[in-house]
Design a protein around this motif. Sequence first.
Motif, PDB file in Angstrom:
ATOM      1  N   ARG A  46       0.747  -1.095   0.173  1.00 28.22           N
ATOM      2  CA  ARG A  46       0.260   0.072  -0.071  1.00 28.22           C
ATOM      3  C   ARG A  46       0.954   1.287  -0.086  1.00 28.22           C
ATOM      4  O   ARG A  46       0.163   2.364  -0.143  1.00 28.22           O
ATOM      5  CB  ARG A  46      -0.958  -0.012   1.202  1.00 28.22           C
ATOM      6  CG  ARG A  46      -2.090  -0.927   1.038  1.00 28.22           C
ATOM      7  CD  ARG A  46      -3.220  -0.847   2.054  1.00 28.22           C
ATOM      8  NE  ARG A  46      -4.300  -1.660   1.893  1.00 28.22           N
ATOM      9  CZ  ARG A  46      -5.421  -1.252   2.188  1.00 28.22           C
ATOM     10  NH1 ARG A  46      -5.898   0.122   2.392  1.00 28.22           N
ATOM     11  NH2 ARG A  46      -6.507  -1.988   1.887  1.00 28.22           N
ATOM     12  N   GLY A  47       2.207   1.066   0.043  1.00 26.43           N
ATOM     13  CA  GLY A  47       2.835   2.179  -0.007  1.00 26.43           C
ATOM     14  C   GLY A  47       3.616   2.737   1.356  1.00 26.43           C
ATOM     15  O   GLY A  47       4.241   3.645   1.483  1.00 26.43           O
ATOM     16  N   GLY A  48       3.542   1.782   2.534  1.00 28.92           N
ATOM     17  CA  GLY A  48       4.291   2.205   3.658  1.00 28.92           C
ATOM     18  C   GLY A  48       5.607   1.498   3.515  1.00 28.92           C
ATOM     19  O   GLY A  48       6.149   0.722   2.511  1.00 28.92           O
ATOM     20  N   ARG A  49       6.298   1.672   4.828  1.00 26.06           N
ATOM     21  CA  ARG A  49       7.664   1.102   4.878  1.00 26.06           C
ATOM     22  C   ARG A  49       7.646  -0.053   5.746  1.00 26.06           C
ATOM     23  O   ARG A  49       6.742  -0.288   6.470  1.00 26.06           O
ATOM     24  CB  ARG A  49       8.381   2.197   6.105  1.00 26.06           C
ATOM     25  CG  ARG A  49       8.631   3.470   5.425  1.00 26.06           C
ATOM     26  CD  ARG A  49       9.719   4.395   6.532  1.00 26.06           C
ATOM     27  NE  ARG A  49       9.857   5.902   5.828  1.00 26.06           N
ATOM     28  CZ  ARG A  49      10.488   6.718   6.768  1.00 26.06           C
ATOM     29  NH1 ARG A  49      10.871   6.411   7.740  1.00 26.06           N
ATOM     30  NH2 ARG A  49      10.592   7.871   6.024  1.00 26.06           N
ATOM     31  N   SER A  50       8.259  -0.797   5.529  1.00 24.79           N
ATOM     32  CA  SER A  50       8.569  -2.095   5.928  1.00 24.79           C
ATOM     33  C   SER A  50       8.951  -1.970   7.372  1.00 24.79           C
ATOM     34  O   SER A  50       9.949  -1.277   7.594  1.00 24.79           O
ATOM     35  CB  SER A  50       9.674  -3.037   5.225  1.00 24.79           C
ATOM     36  OG  SER A  50       9.829  -4.315   5.860  1.00 24.79           O
ATOM     37  N   PHE A 201     -11.905  -4.686  -5.107  1.00 26.28           N
ATOM     38  CA  PHE A 201     -12.818  -3.322  -5.067  1.00 26.28           C
ATOM     39  C   PHE A 201     -11.661  -2.458  -4.478  1.00 26.28           C
ATOM     40  O   PHE A 201     -12.380  -1.193  -4.241  1.00 26.28           O
ATOM     41  CB  PHE A 201     -13.706  -3.704  -4.271  1.00 26.28           C
ATOM     42  CG  PHE A 201     -14.698  -4.743  -4.801  1.00 26.28           C
ATOM     43  CD1 PHE A 201     -15.646  -4.557  -5.828  1.00 26.28           C
ATOM     44  CD2 PHE A 201     -14.990  -6.021  -4.067  1.00 26.28           C
ATOM     45  CE1 PHE A 201     -16.355  -5.446  -6.231  1.00 26.28           C
ATOM     46  CE2 PHE A 201     -15.857  -7.038  -4.667  1.00 26.28           C
ATOM     47  CZ  PHE A 201     -16.550  -6.740  -5.691  1.00 26.28           C
ATOM     48  N   ARG A 202     -10.708  -2.688  -4.208  1.00 21.20           N
ATOM     49  CA  ARG A 202      -9.523  -1.707  -3.567  1.00 21.20           C
ATOM     50  C   ARG A 202     -10.130  -0.872  -2.395  1.00 21.20           C
ATOM     51  O   ARG A 202     -10.554   0.282  -2.422  1.00 21.20           O
ATOM     52  CB  ARG A 202      -9.263  -0.629  -4.534  1.00 21.20           C
ATOM     53  CG  ARG A 202      -8.504  -1.214  -5.756  1.00 21.20           C
ATOM     54  CD  ARG A 202      -7.904  -0.156  -6.744  1.00 21.20           C
ATOM     55  NE  ARG A 202      -7.276   1.066  -6.008  1.00 21.20           N
ATOM     56  CZ  ARG A 202      -5.748   0.875  -5.731  1.00 21.20           C
ATOM     57  NH1 ARG A 202      -5.333   0.002  -6.257  1.00 21.20           N
ATOM     58  NH2 ARG A 202      -5.244   1.622  -5.098  1.00 21.20           N
ATOM     59  N   PRO A 263     -15.320   7.401  -0.609  1.00 16.77           N
ATOM     60  CA  PRO A 263     -14.950   6.157  -1.602  1.00 16.77           C
ATOM     61  C   PRO A 263     -13.577   6.084  -1.938  1.00 16.77           C
ATOM     62  O   PRO A 263     -12.731   7.009  -1.881  1.00 16.77           O
ATOM     63  CB  PRO A 263     -15.990   6.615  -2.580  1.00 16.77           C
ATOM     64  CG  PRO A 263     -16.068   8.102  -2.508  1.00 16.77           C
ATOM     65  CD  PRO A 263     -15.868   8.415  -1.035  1.00 16.77           C
ATOM     66  N   GLY A 264     -13.139   4.909  -2.077  1.00 14.82           N
ATOM     67  CA  GLY A 264     -11.852   4.631  -2.788  1.00 14.82           C
ATOM     68  C   GLY A 264     -11.012   4.275  -1.782  1.00 14.82           C
ATOM     69  O   GLY A 264     -11.292   3.933  -0.805  1.00 14.82           O
ATOM     70  N   ARG A 265      -9.266   4.537  -1.891  1.00 13.13           N
ATOM     71  CA  ARG A 265      -8.443   4.058  -1.032  1.00 13.13           C
ATOM     72  C   ARG A 265      -7.658   5.351  -0.680  1.00 13.13           C
ATOM     73  O   ARG A 265      -7.429   6.123  -1.557  1.00 13.13           O
ATOM     74  CB  ARG A 265      -7.729   2.860  -1.482  1.00 13.13           C
ATOM     75  CG  ARG A 265      -6.781   2.431  -0.757  1.00 13.13           C
ATOM     76  CD  ARG A 265      -6.004   1.219  -1.437  1.00 13.13           C
ATOM     77  NE  ARG A 265      -6.743   0.031  -1.388  1.00 13.13           N
ATOM     78  CZ  ARG A 265      -6.219  -1.080  -1.934  1.00 13.13           C
ATOM     79  NH1 ARG A 265      -5.261  -1.389  -2.578  1.00 13.13           N
ATOM     80  NH2 ARG A 265      -6.838  -2.270  -2.046  1.00 13.13           N
ATOM     81  N   GLU A 266      -6.770   5.461   0.167  1.00 10.51           N
ATOM     82  CA  GLU A 266      -5.941   6.303   0.618  1.00 10.51           C
ATOM     83  C   GLU A 266      -4.978   6.301  -0.423  1.00 10.51           C
ATOM     84  O   GLU A 266      -4.247   5.353  -0.714  1.00 10.51           O
ATOM     85  CB  GLU A 266      -5.483   6.189   1.929  1.00 10.51           C
ATOM     86  CG  GLU A 266      -6.460   6.063   3.272  1.00 10.51           C
ATOM     87  CD  GLU A 266      -7.035   4.762   3.465  1.00 10.51           C
ATOM     88  OE1 GLU A 266      -7.741   4.793   4.564  1.00 10.51           O
ATOM     89  OE2 GLU A 266      -6.903   3.762   2.629  1.00 10.51           O
ATOM     90  N   ALA A 267      -4.465   7.505  -0.891  1.00 17.86           N
ATOM     91  CA  ALA A 267      -3.568   7.569  -1.841  1.00 17.86           C
ATOM     92  C   ALA A 267      -2.043   7.450  -0.931  1.00 17.86           C
ATOM     93  O   ALA A 267      -1.148   7.011  -1.530  1.00 17.86           O
ATOM     94  CB  ALA A 267      -3.277   9.040  -2.521  1.00 17.86           C
ATOM     95  N   VAL A 268      -2.033   8.067   0.290  1.00 20.17           N
ATOM     96  CA  VAL A 268      -0.767   7.845   1.057  1.00 20.17           C
ATOM     97  C   VAL A 268      -1.311   7.381   2.200  1.00 20.17           C
ATOM     98  O   VAL A 268      -1.971   7.999   2.925  1.00 20.17           O
ATOM     99  CB  VAL A 268      -0.160   9.306   1.086  1.00 20.17           C
ATOM    100  CG1 VAL A 268       1.066   9.305   2.033  1.00 20.17           C
ATOM    101  CG2 VAL A 268       0.004   9.802  -0.202  1.00 20.17           C
TER     102      VAL A 268
END
Length: 357
Positions: A46-50, A201-202, A263-268
């Motif tokens: 999803r774009g986060g750090r390990s 469905f994200r 609606p949708g998913r977080e961009a960041v």
Amino acid sequence: MDLAFIPSPSVGVVHLGPIPLRGYAFCIIIGVFVGVWLGNKRWVQRGGRSGTVADIAVWAVPFGLVGGRLYHVITTYEPYFGPNGHPLDAFKVWEGGLGIWGAVALGAVGAWIGCRRRGIPLPAYADALAPGLALGQAIGRWGNWFNQELYGKPTDVPWALKISSDPAIGRIGGTYHPTFLYECLWCIGVAALVMWADKRFRLGHGRAFALYVAAYCAGRAWIEYMRVDEAHHILGLRLNVWTALIVLVLAVAYFVVSAKRAPGREAVVEPGAQLAEGADGAAAGDDDDARASVEKPSSKAAPGDDRETDPKAGADRADGASASTTDEPGDEKAEDAADAPAADAAKPAGSGSTKKS
């Protein structure tokens, strides 16, 4: 006579010298590690750090253990604070007794503290962790198998669970429905459902977590109904059945309202992750360019070195240069016209000039 059944372990603890190794504790620990591992993979996707999921789990897991134990002790207080109860037994977590409702509720408080310290939205973290929580529960349920507890009604099906008798705690031997196994398989299905729906469905803003809660509660309601261990009843239903139904309704309501409002998913999901990755990528790109310039020199000759790459072209240009040094008639006249005033100016007065003053 039962021809087939699932045997229960004769003991739930093995002593390694003075150190007791309990099957219940091992199942909980393994479940936590699997949940954090899968949550970390999903968080990175999803774009986060390990490593962020593990850092926040340092807050969530202890809170969850305390919450799970508190729920169990409060809803089943007789063995601890009843007429013949032992209050200190409330701290013996290894003997079993963790309520998932309290574990998730207070664990969410710990996760909120960890997310707040890292500047991360809690719903996004919960979405990433949801399938891992379901798998962790599936593994943790095997701790009930080691303790021979939380089984269902008597049955003679081939997958029945064999329970040994224990008069000290009032346990009657026989074969029963393995409700721990039913819940384990149900939780695996919940994890698969959440991962599929999230990819299809994200899902965002906590909806993947809400789907996990709703799906788990739907299964827990009928599995809880099968159990025969002592429990408080309200209007003929076990307390945990009512809890599952109420939480199911709340999870579905949150899912619907959240879908309309956000609606949708977080961009960041982790603000600093993209900047750090971009800086690392730029540095790596600069290093690659530098290596390429050193290891792979250009095969093209520099301007003015055409003679090395094409001797014939160099000879042609040399001939052209020599030809350009030959004065054309027009060029000679132009040079004489330009030099005449300068020659007159260089003559001293009275040096043969015919002009009268």
